[in-house]
Motif scaffolding. Structure first.
Motif, PDB file in Angstrom:
ATOM      1  N   ALA A 256     -27.437  15.121  89.367  1.00  0.00           N
ATOM      2  CA  ALA A 256     -28.472  14.452  88.581  1.00  0.00           C
ATOM      3  C   ALA A 256     -29.716  15.332  88.453  1.00  0.00           C
ATOM      4  CB  ALA A 256     -28.834  13.110  89.227  1.00  0.00           C
ATOM      5  N   PHE A 257     -30.101  15.979  89.559  1.00  0.00           N
ATOM      6  CA  PHE A 257     -31.266  16.864  89.527  1.00  0.00           C
ATOM      7  C   PHE A 257     -31.028  18.013  88.549  1.00  0.00           C
ATOM      8  CE2 PHE A 257     -33.186  14.334  92.342  1.00  0.00           C
ATOM      9  CZ  PHE A 257     -33.993  14.858  93.333  1.00  0.00           C
ATOM     10  N   GLY A 258     -29.819  18.544  88.557  1.00  0.00           N
ATOM     11  CA  GLY A 258     -29.501  19.631  87.638  1.00  0.00           C
ATOM     12  C   GLY A 258     -29.674  19.218  86.184  1.00  0.00           C
ATOM     13  N   LEU A 259     -29.194  18.031  85.842  1.00  0.00           N
ATOM     14  CA  LEU A 259     -29.324  17.537  84.472  1.00  0.00           C
ATOM     15  C   LEU A 259     -30.783  17.252  84.120  1.00  0.00           C
ATOM     16  CD1 LEU A 259     -26.278  15.072  84.295  1.00  0.00           C
ATOM     17  CD2 LEU A 259     -26.512  17.276  83.128  1.00  0.00           C
ATOM     18  N   LEU A 260     -31.512  16.664  85.064  1.00  0.00           N
ATOM     19  CA  LEU A 260     -32.897  16.277  84.797  1.00  0.00           C
ATOM     20  C   LEU A 260     -33.834  17.471  84.660  1.00  0.00           C
ATOM     21  CD1 LEU A 260     -33.244  13.269  87.282  1.00  0.00           C
ATOM     22  CD2 LEU A 260     -33.207  13.136  84.784  1.00  0.00           C
ATOM     23  N   LEU A 261     -33.472  18.602  85.281  1.00  0.00           N
ATOM     24  CA  LEU A 261     -34.375  19.749  85.304  1.00  0.00           C
ATOM     25  C   LEU A 261     -33.940  20.877  84.374  1.00  0.00           C
ATOM     26  CD1 LEU A 261     -35.124  19.891  89.135  1.00  0.00           C
ATOM     27  CD2 LEU A 261     -36.582  18.996  87.321  1.00  0.00           C
ATOM     28  N   PHE A 262     -32.701  21.294  84.481  1.00  0.00           N
ATOM     29  CA  PHE A 262     -32.281  22.473  83.715  1.00  0.00           C
ATOM     30  C   PHE A 262     -32.015  22.163  82.246  1.00  0.00           C
ATOM     31  CE2 PHE A 262     -30.935  23.551  88.126  1.00  0.00           C
ATOM     32  CZ  PHE A 262     -31.853  24.566  88.316  1.00  0.00           C
ATOM     33  N   LEU A 263     -31.610  20.935  81.951  1.00  0.00           N
ATOM     34  CA  LEU A 263     -31.369  20.590  80.548  1.00  0.00           C
ATOM     35  C   LEU A 263     -32.661  20.578  79.739  1.00  0.00           C
ATOM     36  CD1 LEU A 263     -29.041  19.904  78.647  1.00  0.00           C
ATOM     37  CD2 LEU A 263     -29.416  17.488  79.148  1.00  0.00           C
ATOM     38  N   PRO A 264     -33.714  19.864  80.175  1.00  0.00           N
ATOM     39  CA  PRO A 264     -34.965  19.921  79.396  1.00  0.00           C
ATOM     40  C   PRO A 264     -35.632  21.295  79.449  1.00  0.00           C
ATOM     41  CG  PRO A 264     -35.255  18.584  81.374  1.00  0.00           C
ATOM     42  CD  PRO A 264     -33.794  18.847  81.247  1.00  0.00           C
ATOM     43  N   ALA A 265     -35.466  22.027  80.553  1.00  0.00           N
ATOM     44  CA  ALA A 265     -36.027  23.385  80.623  1.00  0.00           C
ATOM     45  C   ALA A 265     -35.232  24.350  79.752  1.00  0.00           C
ATOM     46  CB  ALA A 265     -36.034  23.876  82.069  1.00  0.00           C
ATOM     47  N   TRP A 266     -33.980  23.983  79.508  1.00  0.00           N
ATOM     48  CA  TRP A 266     -33.049  24.752  78.666  1.00  0.00           C
ATOM     49  C   TRP A 266     -32.834  26.179  79.187  1.00  0.00           C
ATOM     50  CZ3 TRP A 266     -29.708  22.354  76.060  1.00  0.00           C
ATOM     51  CH2 TRP A 266     -28.933  22.984  75.095  1.00  0.00           C
ATOM     52  N   THR A 267     -32.836  26.286  80.500  1.00  0.00           N
ATOM     53  CA  THR A 267     -32.563  27.563  81.146  1.00  0.00           C
ATOM     54  C   THR A 267     -32.245  27.342  82.620  1.00  0.00           C
ATOM     55  OG1 THR A 267     -33.454  29.770  81.669  1.00  0.00           O
ATOM     56  CG2 THR A 267     -35.001  27.926  81.698  1.00  0.00           C
ATOM     57  N   PHE A 268     -31.409  28.229  83.150  1.00  0.00           N
ATOM     58  CA  PHE A 268     -31.189  28.233  84.595  1.00  0.00           C
ATOM     59  C   PHE A 268     -32.164  29.191  85.280  1.00  0.00           C
ATOM     60  CE2 PHE A 268     -26.897  26.783  83.251  1.00  0.00           C
ATOM     61  CZ  PHE A 268     -26.870  25.595  83.974  1.00  0.00           C
ATOM     62  N   ASN A 269     -32.901  29.959  84.479  1.00  0.00           N
ATOM     63  CA  ASN A 269     -33.887  30.901  85.014  1.00  0.00           C
ATOM     64  C   ASN A 269     -35.202  30.152  85.258  1.00  0.00           C
ATOM     65  OD1 ASN A 269     -35.110  33.289  85.833  1.00  0.00           O
ATOM     66  ND2 ASN A 269     -35.649  33.882  83.726  1.00  0.00           N
ATOM     67  N   TYR A 270     -35.122  29.241  86.186  1.00  0.00           N
ATOM     68  CA  TYR A 270     -36.238  28.321  86.471  1.00  0.00           C
ATOM     69  C   TYR A 270     -36.324  28.217  87.992  1.00  0.00           C
ATOM     70  CZ  TYR A 270     -38.865  23.837  85.939  1.00  0.00           C
ATOM     71  OH  TYR A 270     -39.785  22.826  85.973  1.00  0.00           O
ATOM     72  N   TRP A 271     -36.951  29.242  88.595  1.00  0.00           N
ATOM     73  CA  TRP A 271     -36.923  29.331  90.056  1.00  0.00           C
ATOM     74  C   TRP A 271     -37.590  28.138  90.721  1.00  0.00           C
ATOM     75  CZ3 TRP A 271     -41.234  29.192  93.093  1.00  0.00           C
ATOM     76  CH2 TRP A 271     -42.463  29.527  92.514  1.00  0.00           C
ATOM     77  N   ARG A 272     -38.591  27.578  90.050  1.00  0.00           N
ATOM     78  CA  ARG A 272     -39.258  26.409  90.622  1.00  0.00           C
ATOM     79  C   ARG A 272     -38.289  25.235  90.808  1.00  0.00           C
ATOM     80  NH1 ARG A 272     -43.120  29.090  87.655  1.00  0.00           N
ATOM     81  NH2 ARG A 272     -45.255  29.115  88.498  1.00  0.00           N
ATOM     82  N   ALA A 273     -37.429  25.039  89.832  1.00  0.00           N
ATOM     83  CA  ALA A 273     -36.448  23.954  89.932  1.00  0.00           C
ATOM     84  C   ALA A 273     -35.463  24.214  91.072  1.00  0.00           C
ATOM     85  CB  ALA A 273     -35.696  23.797  88.614  1.00  0.00           C
ATOM     86  N   TRP A 274     -34.991  25.464  91.206  1.00  0.00           N
ATOM     87  CA  TRP A 274     -34.044  25.801  92.281  1.00  0.00           C
ATOM     88  C   TRP A 274     -34.678  25.563  93.650  1.00  0.00           C
ATOM     89  CZ3 TRP A 274     -29.159  26.087  91.211  1.00  0.00           C
ATOM     90  CH2 TRP A 274     -28.722  26.566  89.971  1.00  0.00           C
ATOM     91  N   VAL A 275     -35.909  26.038  93.809  1.00  0.00           N
ATOM     92  CA  VAL A 275     -36.589  25.858  95.102  1.00  0.00           C
ATOM     93  C   VAL A 275     -36.825  24.372  95.383  1.00  0.00           C
ATOM     94  CG1 VAL A 275     -38.712  26.309  96.401  1.00  0.00           C
ATOM     95  CG2 VAL A 275     -37.667  28.129  95.027  1.00  0.00           C
ATOM     96  N   PHE A 276     -37.238  23.638  94.356  1.00  0.00           N
ATOM     97  CA  PHE A 276     -37.480  22.204  94.510  1.00  0.00           C
ATOM     98  C   PHE A 276     -36.211  21.478  94.969  1.00  0.00           C
ATOM     99  CE2 PHE A 276     -37.043  18.020  92.440  1.00  0.00           C
ATOM    100  CZ  PHE A 276     -38.041  17.323  93.099  1.00  0.00           C
ATOM    101  N   ILE A 277     -35.092  21.786  94.345  1.00  0.00           N
ATOM    102  CA  ILE A 277     -33.827  21.130  94.693  1.00  0.00           C
ATOM    103  C   ILE A 277     -33.457  21.428  96.144  1.00  0.00           C
ATOM    104  CG2 ILE A 277     -31.330  21.129  94.258  1.00  0.00           C
ATOM    105  CD1 ILE A 277     -31.994  21.504  91.278  1.00  0.00           C
ATOM    106  N   VAL A 278     -33.610  22.684  96.561  1.00  0.00           N
ATOM    107  CA  VAL A 278     -33.283  23.058  97.948  1.00  0.00           C
ATOM    108  C   VAL A 278     -34.210  22.334  98.928  1.00  0.00           C
ATOM    109  CG1 VAL A 278     -33.277  24.958  99.615  1.00  0.00           C
ATOM    110  CG2 VAL A 278     -32.287  25.295  97.341  1.00  0.00           C
ATOM    111  N   VAL A 279     -35.510  22.349  98.632  1.00  0.00           N
ATOM    112  CA  VAL A 279     -36.480  21.687  99.513  1.00  0.00           C
ATOM    113  C   VAL A 279     -36.183  20.194  99.596  1.00  0.00           C
ATOM    114  CG1 VAL A 279     -38.914  21.021  99.735  1.00  0.00           C
ATOM    115  CG2 VAL A 279     -38.310  23.381  99.191  1.00  0.00           C
TER     116      VAL A 279
END
Length: 229
Positions: free
Chosen positions: A22-45
């Motif tokens: 769900a986090f992946g869909l909510l973050l990477f889809l609207p950002a339209w990129t996987f090159n979004y380090w803030r989202a990756w760090v947020f998900i891990v945290v």
């Protein structure tokens, strides 16, 4: 007991997997990129800050963890709380989606250091929320009073009457900052208002059904933030 813990562990693992998707869909889809380090760090945290304390509770107090997992509009018995929790459940993913769009289009860029601070706030909010559950095993995710429940006035409950919500507020502030959005903080305003309504309604129930709660409110004056409210 062991089978019960295993069942709870499997339920928790399933929740984690679904949550990550769900986090992946909510973050990477609207950002339209996987090159979004803030989202990756947020998900891990978020995952570590949620699951490490949950694992502790699963081993030490599975009943308390079960109460925390029993959440959502369907878990509420009062119609007003069903409405409130529905709005609250929609506000957090709404902030995440808005923040991801903000990052994509650069509406209100946040410095890297502030995003790290946001991640720290997310971790603090989540971990300390679980500490509240350890201090009060009746701290459920829904508004209810159980048989044998007693007023807790030690630990964080000696500072504010609803420490769980205090730490949720810290989490809510941290999310848009962690994801790189200043404007996301404004989107949280409706969520904070809804949280205040939930606290007000919950206290009405506790006054009526939890022995000693009225006296407790005279000893601990603040609901959410010391010296504020």
């Amino acid at each position: 007991m062991r089978d019960e813990i295993m069942k709870l562990a499997l339920q928790t693992a399933a929740t984690v997997v679904i949550g990550l998707l769900a986090f992946g869909l909510l973050l990477f889809l609207p950002a339209w990129t996987f090159n979004y380090w803030r989202a990756w760090v947020f998900i891990v945290v978020f995952a570590l800050s949620t699951n490490i304390p949950a694992l502790y509770l699963a081993l030490k107090n599975p009943a308390a963890l079960r109460r925390r997992m029993h959440a959502g509009p369907g878990a509420e018995s009062r119609m007003v709380q069903k409405i409130i929790i529905t709005i609250a459940f929609l506000s957090l993913p709404g902030v995440m989606v808005f923040s991801a769009f903000d990052y994509r289009f650069g509406w209100s860029p946040v410095p890297d250091a502030i995003s790290i601070v946001g991640d720290a706030l997310v971790a603090i909010g989540l971990v300390l929320s679980m500490v509240v559950v350890i201090q009060n095993e009746y701290a459920a995710a829904n508004v209810t009073v159980e048989t044998g429940q007693q007023v807790i006035s030690t630990g964080f409950y000696g500072v504010v009457r609803h420490p769980m919500y205090s730490f949720v507020l810290i989490l809510m502030v941290g999310i848009p900052l962690a994801l790189g959005s200043w404007w996301g903080l404004l989107v949280l305003v409706p969520g904070v208002i809804v949280l205040a309504f939930r606290i007000h309604d919950e206290e009405q129930l506790l006054m009526q059904e939890l022995t000693g709660y009225s006296d407790y409110t005279h000893r601990v004056h603040y609901r959410l933030l010391p010296y504020v409210w």
